[in-house]
Every structure is written in structure tokens, then in C-alpha cells.
Design a protein around this motif. Structure first.
Motif, PDB file in Angstrom:
ATOM      1  N   ARG A 129       0.771  -1.174  -0.020  1.00 20.13           N
ATOM      2  CA  ARG A 129       0.010   0.043   0.098  1.00 20.13           C
ATOM      3  C   ARG A 129       0.828   1.206   0.019  1.00 20.13           C
ATOM      4  NH1 ARG A 129      -2.220  -0.561   5.109  1.00 20.13           N
ATOM      5  NH2 ARG A 129      -0.945  -2.185   5.667  1.00 20.13           N
ATOM      6  N   GLN A 130       0.445   2.264  -0.598  1.00 20.31           N
ATOM      7  CA  GLN A 130       1.224   3.676  -0.858  1.00 20.31           C
ATOM      8  C   GLN A 130       1.824   3.968   0.422  1.00 20.31           C
ATOM      9  OE1 GLN A 130      -0.820   7.357  -1.566  1.00 20.31           O
ATOM     10  NE2 GLN A 130      -2.169   5.913  -2.542  1.00 20.31           N
ATOM     11  N   SER A 131       1.141   3.823   1.591  1.00 19.52           N
ATOM     12  CA  SER A 131       1.437   4.482   2.596  1.00 19.52           C
ATOM     13  C   SER A 131       2.885   3.998   3.366  1.00 19.52           C
ATOM     14  CB  SER A 131       0.380   4.492   3.797  1.00 19.52           C
ATOM     15  OG  SER A 131      -0.104   3.151   3.947  1.00 19.52           O
ATOM     16  N   ASN A 132       3.162   2.872   3.087  1.00 22.63           N
ATOM     17  CA  ASN A 132       4.136   2.007   3.522  1.00 22.63           C
ATOM     18  C   ASN A 132       4.800   0.908   2.711  1.00 22.63           C
ATOM     19  OD1 ASN A 132       2.359   0.183   4.231  1.00 22.63           O
ATOM     20  ND2 ASN A 132       2.488  -0.086   6.154  1.00 22.63           N
ATOM     21  N   PHE A 133       5.018   1.129   1.714  1.00 24.32           N
ATOM     22  CA  PHE A 133       5.248   0.085   1.000  1.00 24.32           C
ATOM     23  C   PHE A 133       6.593  -0.715   0.932  1.00 24.32           C
ATOM     24  CE2 PHE A 133       5.505   3.437  -2.295  1.00 24.32           C
ATOM     25  CZ  PHE A 133       6.852   3.006  -2.885  1.00 24.32           C
ATOM     26  N   ILE A 134       7.574   0.204   1.325  1.00 22.44           N
ATOM     27  CA  ILE A 134       9.091  -0.175   1.348  1.00 22.44           C
ATOM     28  C   ILE A 134       9.154  -0.953   2.597  1.00 22.44           C
ATOM     29  CG2 ILE A 134      11.291   0.465   1.789  1.00 22.44           C
ATOM     30  CD1 ILE A 134      10.314   1.361  -0.644  1.00 22.44           C
ATOM     31  N   TYR A 135       8.338  -0.476   3.709  1.00 19.69           N
ATOM     32  CA  TYR A 135       8.155  -1.357   4.952  1.00 19.69           C
ATOM     33  C   TYR A 135       7.555  -2.775   4.723  1.00 19.69           C
ATOM     34  CZ  TYR A 135       6.824  -2.911   9.399  1.00 19.69           C
ATOM     35  OH  TYR A 135       6.365  -3.468  10.738  1.00 19.69           O
ATOM     36  N   GLY A 136       6.344  -2.502   3.993  1.00 20.16           N
ATOM     37  CA  GLY A 136       5.577  -3.620   3.568  1.00 20.16           C
ATOM     38  C   GLY A 136       6.116  -4.667   2.752  1.00 20.16           C
ATOM     39  N   SER A 137       7.296  -4.270   1.697  1.00 22.05           N
ATOM     40  CA  SER A 137       7.844  -5.229   0.940  1.00 22.05           C
ATOM     41  C   SER A 137       8.613  -6.097   1.775  1.00 22.05           C
ATOM     42  CB  SER A 137       8.466  -4.522  -0.202  1.00 22.05           C
ATOM     43  OG  SER A 137       9.401  -3.654   0.186  1.00 22.05           O
ATOM     44  N   ALA A 138       9.556  -5.486   2.734  1.00 21.80           N
ATOM     45  CA  ALA A 138      10.322  -6.341   3.635  1.00 21.80           C
ATOM     46  C   ALA A 138       9.527  -7.282   4.361  1.00 21.80           C
ATOM     47  CB  ALA A 138      11.270  -5.197   4.602  1.00 21.80           C
ATOM     48  N   LYS A 139       8.293  -6.730   5.096  1.00 19.50           N
ATOM     49  CA  LYS A 139       7.701  -7.739   5.837  1.00 19.50           C
ATOM     50  C   LYS A 139       7.165  -8.820   4.914  1.00 19.50           C
ATOM     51  CE  LYS A 139       8.177  -6.380  10.123  1.00 19.50           C
ATOM     52  NZ  LYS A 139       8.686  -7.250  11.191  1.00 19.50           N
ATOM     53  N   ILE A 182     -10.129  -8.783   2.686  1.00 19.62           N
ATOM     54  CA  ILE A 182     -10.795  -7.809   1.932  1.00 19.62           C
ATOM     55  C   ILE A 182      -9.715  -7.077   1.098  1.00 19.62           C
ATOM     56  CG2 ILE A 182     -12.140  -5.643   1.873  1.00 19.62           C
ATOM     57  CD1 ILE A 182     -13.360  -6.953   4.375  1.00 19.62           C
ATOM     58  N   ILE A 183      -8.770  -6.497   1.746  1.00 16.97           N
ATOM     59  CA  ILE A 183      -7.718  -5.826   0.736  1.00 16.97           C
ATOM     60  C   ILE A 183      -7.217  -6.580  -0.072  1.00 16.97           C
ATOM     61  CG2 ILE A 183      -5.415  -4.510   1.263  1.00 16.97           C
ATOM     62  CD1 ILE A 183      -6.510  -3.602   3.860  1.00 16.97           C
ATOM     63  N   ARG A 184      -6.726  -7.711   0.072  1.00 20.90           N
ATOM     64  CA  ARG A 184      -6.017  -8.605  -0.700  1.00 20.90           C
ATOM     65  C   ARG A 184      -6.820  -8.754  -1.971  1.00 20.90           C
ATOM     66  NH1 ARG A 184      -4.466 -11.529   3.701  1.00 20.90           N
ATOM     67  NH2 ARG A 184      -6.078 -13.355   3.258  1.00 20.90           N
ATOM     68  N   ASN A 185      -7.956  -9.107  -1.837  1.00 12.95           N
ATOM     69  CA  ASN A 185      -8.983  -9.305  -2.820  1.00 12.95           C
ATOM     70  C   ASN A 185      -9.662  -8.023  -3.730  1.00 12.95           C
ATOM     71  OD1 ASN A 185      -9.545 -12.378  -2.966  1.00 12.95           O
ATOM     72  ND2 ASN A 185      -9.443 -11.879  -0.935  1.00 12.95           N
ATOM     73  N   ILE A 186      -9.288  -6.964  -3.452  1.00 11.38           N
ATOM     74  CA  ILE A 186      -9.678  -5.801  -4.014  1.00 11.38           C
ATOM     75  C   ILE A 186      -9.076  -5.897  -5.293  1.00 11.38           C
ATOM     76  CG2 ILE A 186      -9.863  -3.208  -4.376  1.00 11.38           C
ATOM     77  CD1 ILE A 186      -9.609  -3.071  -1.245  1.00 11.38           C
ATOM     78  N   PRO A 187      -9.903  -5.728  -6.630  1.00 11.61           N
ATOM     79  CA  PRO A 187      -9.307  -5.569  -7.682  1.00 11.61           C
ATOM     80  C   PRO A 187      -8.239  -4.588  -8.101  1.00 11.61           C
ATOM     81  CG  PRO A 187     -11.682  -6.006  -8.029  1.00 11.61           C
ATOM     82  CD  PRO A 187     -11.363  -5.587  -6.650  1.00 11.61           C
ATOM     83  N   GLU A 188      -7.197  -5.057  -8.814  1.00  9.44           N
ATOM     84  CA  GLU A 188      -6.103  -3.914  -8.727  1.00  9.44           C
ATOM     85  C   GLU A 188      -6.347  -2.652  -9.653  1.00  9.44           C
ATOM     86  OE1 GLU A 188      -1.949  -2.886  -7.685  1.00  9.44           O
ATOM     87  OE2 GLU A 188      -3.232  -4.759  -7.532  1.00  9.44           O
ATOM     88  N   PHE A 189      -7.409  -2.683 -10.277  1.00 13.64           N
ATOM     89  CA  PHE A 189      -7.593  -1.475 -11.262  1.00 13.64           C
ATOM     90  C   PHE A 189      -8.486  -0.502 -10.240  1.00 13.64           C
ATOM     91  CE2 PHE A 189     -11.682  -4.032 -11.811  1.00 13.64           C
ATOM     92  CZ  PHE A 189     -12.548  -2.952 -11.463  1.00 13.64           C
ATOM     93  N   LYS A 238      -5.322   0.513  -7.062  1.00 10.21           N
ATOM     94  CA  LYS A 238      -4.238   1.494  -7.502  1.00 10.21           C
ATOM     95  C   LYS A 238      -4.843   2.950  -7.298  1.00 10.21           C
ATOM     96  CE  LYS A 238      -4.862   1.587 -12.264  1.00 10.21           C
ATOM     97  NZ  LYS A 238      -4.241   1.115 -13.637  1.00 10.21           N
ATOM     98  N   LYS A 239      -6.109   2.998  -7.067  1.00  7.38           N
ATOM     99  CA  LYS A 239      -6.712   4.558  -6.958  1.00  7.38           C
ATOM    100  C   LYS A 239      -7.143   4.912  -5.386  1.00  7.38           C
ATOM    101  CE  LYS A 239      -9.272   3.970 -11.475  1.00  7.38           C
ATOM    102  NZ  LYS A 239     -10.423   3.716 -12.058  1.00  7.38           N
ATOM    103  N   LEU A 240      -6.889   3.893  -4.695  1.00  2.77           N
ATOM    104  CA  LEU A 240      -7.239   3.922  -3.246  1.00  2.77           C
ATOM    105  C   LEU A 240      -6.234   4.660  -2.375  1.00  2.77           C
ATOM    106  CD1 LEU A 240      -9.028   0.826  -2.375  1.00  2.77           C
ATOM    107  CD2 LEU A 240     -10.086   2.899  -3.132  1.00  2.77           C
ATOM    108  N   LYS A 241      -6.386   5.504  -1.497  1.00  2.00           N
ATOM    109  CA  LYS A 241      -5.523   6.131  -0.576  1.00  2.00           C
ATOM    110  C   LYS A 241      -5.223   5.335   0.859  1.00  2.00           C
ATOM    111  CE  LYS A 241      -4.919   9.621  -3.296  1.00  2.00           C
ATOM    112  NZ  LYS A 241      -3.686  10.011  -3.927  1.00  2.00           N
TER     113      LYS A 241
END
Length: 241
Positions: A140-150, A227-234, A237-240
Motif C-alpha cells: 500500500r502506498q503509505s508504507n510499501f517499502i516497509y511492507g515489501s520487507a515484511k 478484503i484488501i488482498r481481494n480488491i481488484p488492482e484497477f 491502485k486508486k485508493l489512498k
């Protein structure tokens, strides 16, 4: 017992919970990059539980001398090592910030756990508990570097669990969700979705005793992340988020 990240409030709460429940440890090895803070905790468990401990300095941003770990024997490893880093746009493009997040949460941490995993495997016994994060369930855009490591750490724990299963070593992945700790101090966290270190310790201890594979500290986070994992990518990617 081996504790990686022993200044973590969750790690300390888990140690106390285990001791309160009557778990016996010949020695608790407290790995830390902050000796002063860890010495206070070591004195606390000595006075309260007459628990012998040993402080071992470990800085995941520096070269690690594995020879110092040769005489450490344990059947339980609890890893609460983590670094949230700077999540602002300025922090995102700060190379040092990015390297530190990845080193502490994954790249320098995994070899240390592997070192002890090999010892557990040779004895064909033991449990490894790793604190990952719901941030690793989807970037998610708010913490994706940390999220990618996790996310990488979660995948590592999953593979390690698969590999060690026949070797009689259990691996538990914990996904705490929001936590009221020093690392999240000042962040606008929803109190209904936020656990205290004591709550986390109680959940983790129960999962440890039941030999669960994956545990969310607050069950609601399992539903939220599904729920978050199953939101369609299109849409996603628009969500904050």
C-alpha cells in the motif's frame, strides 16, 4: 530462549507472559542494539522471576560475528526485530532509509534466524516465532517499502515452516496489525484496531502453545486483510491506503 529485538515491548511482554505461565528457561539470551535499555529489562526479570539472562549486542546494520553465537543453545526463538522507517515521500526516496528498513526487517535478519534454525534442526526440536506484519499482505502506498520487507519476511517464515516441518521444528508467523508501541507513537491509529503489547503477548503465547502456523493478534485483521488482498488492482491502485 533467544529473543531478537529484546527492547520491543511485545518481546518483553511475551517473555513475561511465558515466565508467568511457568515456562522454564536455563537462560534467556537478549539480543539488542540498545544495551542500556536491555539491561533494565534483564534486571526486571531477574528480580521478578529470578530468571537468568545474558545480553548480546546485535546491530543488523553492521557486520555480524556469528562465532559469538556458537555456545548459545535454546529450543525457542522469538523475533520481534523491526524498523518502520520514515514513511513520508521524502523518506521514500531516501536511500539510507530504504536500506535500513530492508536490512533490519529482512536482509540482515534472515541469516541470523537461519543460523539458529540450523541448530534447531540438528536437535530436531524447537519453535521459531517471527513477528511479521499485515503490511506485508499487500503493498500500500503509505508504507510499501516497509511492507515489501515484511512480505519477504512472511514468505521466508512460510518456507522455513515448510522446510522444518519434517525436522520437528515449528515456525509461527505473527501478524500484529496496529500496535501501541514506541515504533507507532504519534501515528493516528484506530483504537478498535490497535492491540497493546500485553494483548499481543497473550495471543502469541496461546498460538505458540497450540502450534498455530499463522496468527493475527486481533482476529479482525484477518478479515480486513482478506478484503484488501481481494480488491481488484484497477480499483486498488486508486485508493489512498
Amino acid at each position: 530462549m533467544i529473543v531478537l529485538g529484546s527492547t520491543s515491548e511485545v518481546a518483553q511482554a511475551f517473555v513475561e507472559k511465558a515466565l508467568q505461565e511457568g515456562e522454564k528457561f536455563e537462560r534467556i539470551y537478549l539480543f539488542t542494539s540498545n544495551r542500556e535499555a536491555t539491561e533494565r529489562f534483564a534486571k526486571h526479570i531477574d528480580v521478578k522471576f529470578l530468571q537468568l539472562s545474558e545480553i548480546i549486542e546485535l546491530d543488523l546494520t553492521k557486520q555480524i560475528n556469528y562465532f559469538e553465537f556458537e555456545n548459545i543453545n535454546s529450543n525457542l526463538l522469538f523475533c520481534a526485530t523491526g524498523y518502520l522507517g520514515e514513511g513520508t515521500e521524502e523518506g521514500l526516496y531516501d536511500t539510507k532509509n530504504t536500506e535500513r528498513i530492508i536490512d533490519i526487517n529482512y536482509s540482515k535478519l534472515v541469516p541470523v534466524i537461519n543460523y539458529f534454525a540450523k541448530k534447531f534442526e540438528s536437535k530436531r526440536s524447537g519453535t521459531i516465532i517471527g513477528l511479521s506484519s499485515v503490511a506485508g499482505d499487500r503493498g500500500r502506498q503509505s508504507n510499501f517499502i516497509y511492507g515489501s520487507a515484511k512480505a519477504a519476511f512472511t514468505a521466508y517464515l512460510s518456507g522455513l515452516r515448510n522446510y522444518l516441518f519434517e525436522k520437528k521444528v515449528h515456525v509461527l508467523t505473527v501478524k500484529p496489525g496496529f500496535m501501541s508501541t514506541k515504533m507507532t507513537e504519534g501515528l493516528p491509529l484506530n483504537p478498535k484496531l490497535t492491540a497493546t503489547p500485553k494483548q499481543a503477548a497473550e495471543c502469541i503465547y496461546k498460538a505458540f502453545k497450540k502450534q498455530k502456523n499463522v496468527a493475527y493478534v486481533l482476529p479482525i485483521w484477518g478479515i480486513i486483510m482478506l478484503i484488501i488482498r481481494n480488491i481488484p488492482e484497477f480499483i486498488f491502485k486508486k485508493l489512498k491506503l
